[in-house]
Design a protein around this motif. Sequence first.
Motif, short mmCIF file in Angstrom:
data_model
loop_
_atom_site.label_atom_id
_atom_site.label_comp_id
_atom_site.label_asym_id
_atom_site.label_seq_id
_atom_site.Cartn_x
_atom_site.Cartn_y
_atom_site.Cartn_z
N GLY A 119 0.78 -1.23 0.00
CA GLY A 119 0.00 0.00 0.00
C GLY A 119 0.81 1.27 0.00
O GLY A 119 0.36 2.30 0.51
N ARG A 120 1.99 1.22 -0.59
CA ARG A 120 2.87 2.39 -0.62
C ARG A 120 2.16 3.64 -1.14
O ARG A 120 2.34 4.72 -0.59
CB ARG A 120 4.09 2.07 -1.48
N GLU A 121 1.37 3.51 -2.20
CA GLU A 121 0.77 4.68 -2.84
C GLU A 121 -0.32 5.34 -1.99
O GLU A 121 -0.78 6.44 -2.31
CB GLU A 121 0.22 4.31 -4.21
N GLN A 122 -0.73 4.68 -0.92
CA GLN A 122 -1.69 5.29 -0.01
C GLN A 122 -1.01 5.98 1.17
O GLN A 122 -1.67 6.63 1.98
CB GLN A 122 -2.67 4.22 0.52
N ARG A 123 0.31 5.82 1.27
CA ARG A 123 1.08 6.51 2.31
C ARG A 123 1.87 7.64 1.65
O ARG A 123 2.81 7.39 0.91
CB ARG A 123 2.01 5.53 3.03
N PHE A 185 9.82 2.69 9.65
CA PHE A 185 9.30 1.32 9.61
C PHE A 185 7.98 1.22 10.38
O PHE A 185 7.01 0.62 9.91
CB PHE A 185 10.32 0.35 10.22
N ARG A 186 7.94 1.82 11.57
CA ARG A 186 6.75 1.73 12.41
C ARG A 186 5.56 2.44 11.78
O ARG A 186 4.43 1.91 11.77
CB ARG A 186 7.04 2.31 13.80
N ILE A 187 5.79 3.63 11.24
CA ILE A 187 4.69 4.39 10.62
C ILE A 187 4.11 3.61 9.44
O ILE A 187 2.90 3.52 9.26
CB ILE A 187 5.18 5.78 10.17
N ALA A 188 4.99 3.02 8.62
CA ALA A 188 4.52 2.25 7.47
C ALA A 188 3.71 1.04 7.92
O ALA A 188 2.67 0.72 7.32
CB ALA A 188 5.71 1.79 6.62
N THR A 209 18.29 6.05 4.27
CA THR A 209 17.00 6.48 4.81
C THR A 209 16.05 6.90 3.69
O THR A 209 14.86 6.58 3.71
CB THR A 209 17.19 7.64 5.80
N PHE A 210 16.57 7.63 2.71
CA PHE A 210 15.73 8.09 1.60
C PHE A 210 15.26 6.91 0.77
O PHE A 210 14.11 6.87 0.31
CB PHE A 210 16.51 9.09 0.75
N ASP A 211 16.12 5.90 0.58
CA ASP A 211 15.70 4.70 -0.14
C ASP A 211 14.57 3.99 0.61
O ASP A 211 13.60 3.51 0.01
CB ASP A 211 16.88 3.74 -0.32
N LEU A 212 14.69 3.93 1.93
CA LEU A 212 13.64 3.33 2.75
C LEU A 212 12.34 4.12 2.62
O LEU A 212 11.26 3.54 2.45
CB LEU A 212 14.08 3.29 4.22
N LEU A 213 12.45 5.44 2.68
CA LEU A 213 11.27 6.29 2.55
C LEU A 213 10.58 6.05 1.22
O LEU A 213 9.36 5.87 1.15
CB LEU A 213 11.68 7.76 2.68
N GLN A 214 11.36 6.02 0.14
CA GLN A 214 10.77 5.85 -1.19
C GLN A 214 10.18 4.45 -1.40
O GLN A 214 9.25 4.29 -2.18
CB GLN A 214 11.81 6.13 -2.27
N SER A 215 10.71 3.46 -0.70
CA SER A 215 10.20 2.10 -0.88
C SER A 215 8.86 1.89 -0.18
O SER A 215 8.12 0.99 -0.55
CB SER A 215 11.22 1.08 -0.35
N PHE A 217 6.74 4.83 0.94
CA PHE A 217 5.87 6.01 0.86
C PHE A 217 5.92 6.60 -0.54
O PHE A 217 6.94 6.55 -1.22
CB PHE A 217 6.32 7.08 1.87
N TYR A 218 4.81 7.16 -0.95
CA TYR A 218 4.74 7.91 -2.20
C TYR A 218 5.20 9.33 -1.87
O TYR A 218 4.56 10.07 -1.12
CB TYR A 218 3.30 7.92 -2.71
N CYS A 219 6.34 9.71 -2.43
CA CYS A 219 7.00 10.96 -2.04
C CYS A 219 6.62 12.12 -2.96
O CYS A 219 6.66 11.97 -4.19
CB CYS A 219 8.52 10.79 -2.03
N VAL A 220 6.30 13.25 -2.36
CA VAL A 220 5.97 14.46 -3.11
C VAL A 220 6.88 15.58 -2.64
O VAL A 220 6.93 15.89 -1.44
CB VAL A 220 4.50 14.88 -2.91
#
Length: 313
Positions: A119-123, A185-188, A209-215, A217-220
């Motif tokens: 559900g990455r695209e919903q986060r 990790f916890r928020i996801a 960290t940025f790689d983890l975020l992008q994997s 979360f959908y980043c804007v």
Amino acid sequence: MSNIENLSEQANKATLTELGARVRAWRARRGMTRKALASDSGLSERFLADVESGKGNVSINSLEAAARALNISILELLQDAPRPALARVQGLLGRLDDTQLDQAYALLGSTFGLSDALGREQRIALIGLRGAGKSTLGLKLATERGVPFVELDREIEREAGTSMNEILLLHGQAGYRRYERRALFRIAEDHADGVVMTTGGSIVSERETFDLLQSRFYCVWLKASPEEHMARVVAQGDMRPFTATRGATDEAMEDLRRILASREALYARADAVVDTAARTLKQSLKDLERAVPQTTVRAEPVEALRLAQGERP
């Protein structure tokens, strides 16, 4: 000795021990005796013995000399040894330019399912410099989508059980980044059905960290001009790190331009970019709504507001 000094001394000992182990491992991998390494590097056997036992007072120059003699770069000596298959991939990726690397990252993500991690695209994660409107727009977007709104900085404090200042004082940048990754990790995991999150401006500077975020979360990227960043920070009444003098403000503006220029290529890796320059809040919110994937479930308005403010059902 204070607790901080004691922690620092322990960290230094651990670093030297790890460094010594890596020199020893690379020497074994190359099939070199300590005498041969001493001869090739111009360093003494006694010094190398101290280094390998974690007792040596190592300088950058001596590390470079040892690395050259081992026929590796100093970065290879300092970084964790990759698995053989990963080393081959890194060798291939090392030949690519930045544009090709971005394409390779996207291809790997889509091929192996990393781009839609549960559900990455919903986060939604909003990135960008301070003053971009992340908190204001983030809360409004969360309300519209009927999902919780969280600020990563507050979640890092929750993870560590103390304030940002205390985290940095007690654990330094490395400790802060560890808590940051745990919080991500916890928020996801806690928000598989969706969330809107704001991040600190420097998160893109930490590759892991940025790689983890992008994997996950959908980043804007919320983008604005340096002048608008500055004006919004001043309007909020938070002058850090500025002073009231014109000279200091001019200097801060130059720092802001340099930071933005150094991070621009990293911010541009985001899934979407929303330029808030010369846009009203209402216009920017519309732009942001169009930039993110559509949510599949919408809550009733009252319930949406409650969720966006962080309340649990």
